[in-house]
Design an enzyme around this catalytic site. Structure first.
Site, short mmCIF file in Angstrom:
data_model
loop_
_atom_site.label_atom_id
_atom_site.label_comp_id
_atom_site.label_asym_id
_atom_site.label_seq_id
_atom_site.Cartn_x
_atom_site.Cartn_y
_atom_site.Cartn_z
N SER A 1 0.83 -1.21 0.00
CA SER A 1 0.00 0.00 0.00
C SER A 1 0.86 1.26 0.00
O SER A 1 1.99 1.27 0.51
CB SER A 1 -0.90 0.03 1.23
OG SER A 1 -1.82 -1.04 1.20
N1 SAH Z 1 -1.03 -4.18 3.86
C1 SAH Z 1 -0.46 -4.78 2.71
C2 SAH Z 1 -1.45 -4.66 1.56
C3 SAH Z 1 -1.26 -5.68 0.54
S1 SAH Z 1 -2.42 -5.61 -0.78
C4 SAH Z 1 0.85 -4.09 2.33
O1 SAH Z 1 0.91 -2.88 2.45
O2 SAH Z 1 1.78 -4.76 1.90
C5 SAH Z 1 -3.76 -6.53 -0.11
C6 SAH Z 1 -3.47 -7.93 0.32
O3 SAH Z 1 -4.71 -8.52 0.69
C7 SAH Z 1 -2.88 -8.82 -0.77
O4 SAH Z 1 -1.70 -9.39 -0.30
C8 SAH Z 1 -3.96 -9.86 -1.01
O5 SAH Z 1 -3.45 -11.15 -1.33
C9 SAH Z 1 -4.67 -9.88 0.33
N2 SAH Z 1 -6.04 -10.40 0.30
C10 SAH Z 1 -7.00 -10.20 -0.65
N3 SAH Z 1 -8.13 -10.86 -0.31
C11 SAH Z 1 -7.87 -11.49 0.87
C12 SAH Z 1 -8.62 -12.35 1.71
N4 SAH Z 1 -9.88 -12.71 1.43
N5 SAH Z 1 -8.04 -12.80 2.84
C13 SAH Z 1 -6.77 -12.48 3.16
N6 SAH Z 1 -6.00 -11.68 2.40
C14 SAH Z 1 -6.55 -11.20 1.27
#
Ligand code: SAH
Length: 213
Positions: free
Chosen positions: A64
């Site tokens: 993010s």
């Molecule tokens: N906070 C993280 C954001 C990553 S993007 C950072 O800054 O690195 C969002 C993440 O949510 C991705 O890694 C994706 O795989 C995960 N995601 C999407 N749907 C999900 C679900 N149902 N359960 C768990 N994780 C999920």
């Protein structure tokens, strides 16, 4: 990996820019000043790590944007020892920010590759994460209820199962809406059945998907 004076200088500049964009919670800014964001990205992207942008990580996901991390973390009003459920571990950077300001974090990720890599880097930095390879739509009922819940992927609607895992007085922050743009929603649970809902404006996240990969 090295955290050099150059990295620290770039980080200071980034944190100053977040302050200029309206982020004013000192505990959040302090945590972001301390945590080497470039450790959470592939080698060779050190410069990019300290620009205020989202960036691709493994499994087609993104780390993010720093402003978004600061904004969501600020909305959660974290107090030391708060029990926080995070949906979407991703790179692990947001997890580190929450832990640095004193939260006990339970983080769920549906992509196995990220579930593994985030834990490695968090451990290397001295954080002891509670990470789970799990579909976030289910939450973590056996560990709940939680003081705070954070969703870091765009959900089509607020997952009911997660609202049930929030303590009374607790806060959930989640981007809700269609795949290209979501509203940042903050809900505060004021009783067993009532929630106070605020809309904090438009953001763009990767989608919250069902099941595990
Ligand atoms: N906070 C993280 C954001 C990553 S993007 C950072 O800054 O690195 C969002 C993440 O949510 C991705 O890694 C994706 O795989 C995960 N995601 C999407 N749907 C999900 C679900 N149902 N359960 C768990 N994780 C999920």
């Amino acid at each position: 990996m090295i955290d050099s004076y150059t990295h620290k200088g770039l980080r200071e500049r980034l944190v100053n820019s977040l302050r200029e964009k309206g982020i004013n919670k000192e505990n959040v800014l302090d945590a972001m000043l301390k945590i080497p964001r470039h450790f959470f990205m592939a080698n060779g992207f050190e410069e990019r790590a300290y620009q205020d942008n989202a960036f691709p990580i493994a499994a087609g996901q993104t780390i993010s944007q720093p402003y978004t991390v600061a904004f969501q973390t600020s909305l959660l009003e974290i107090k030391p020892h708060d029990k926080v459920l995070e949906i979407g571990t991703g790179s692990g950077y947001q997890t580190a920010v929450l832990m640095e300001i004193g939260a006990k974090v339970y983080s769920l990720e549906r992509q196995k590759e990220l579930y593994k890599s985030a834990q490695l880097i968090l451990r290397k930095l001295g954080y002891i994460p509670s990470c789970f390879f799990k579909d976030g739509y289910e939450g973590l009922p056996t560990y709940g209820p939680f003081d705070k819940i954070l969703i870091t992927a765009g959900a089509p609607e607020m997952p009911k199962s997660l609202l049930e895992q929030l303590k009374i007085g607790g806060i959930i922050v989640a981007p809700i809406g269609k795949s290209d743009s979501q509203d940042m929603i903050k809900m505060t649970r004021i009783s067993e059945t009532e929630f106070n809902t605020e809309n904090l404006g438009k953001f763009a996240f990767v989608p919250m998907l069902k099941g595990k990969k």
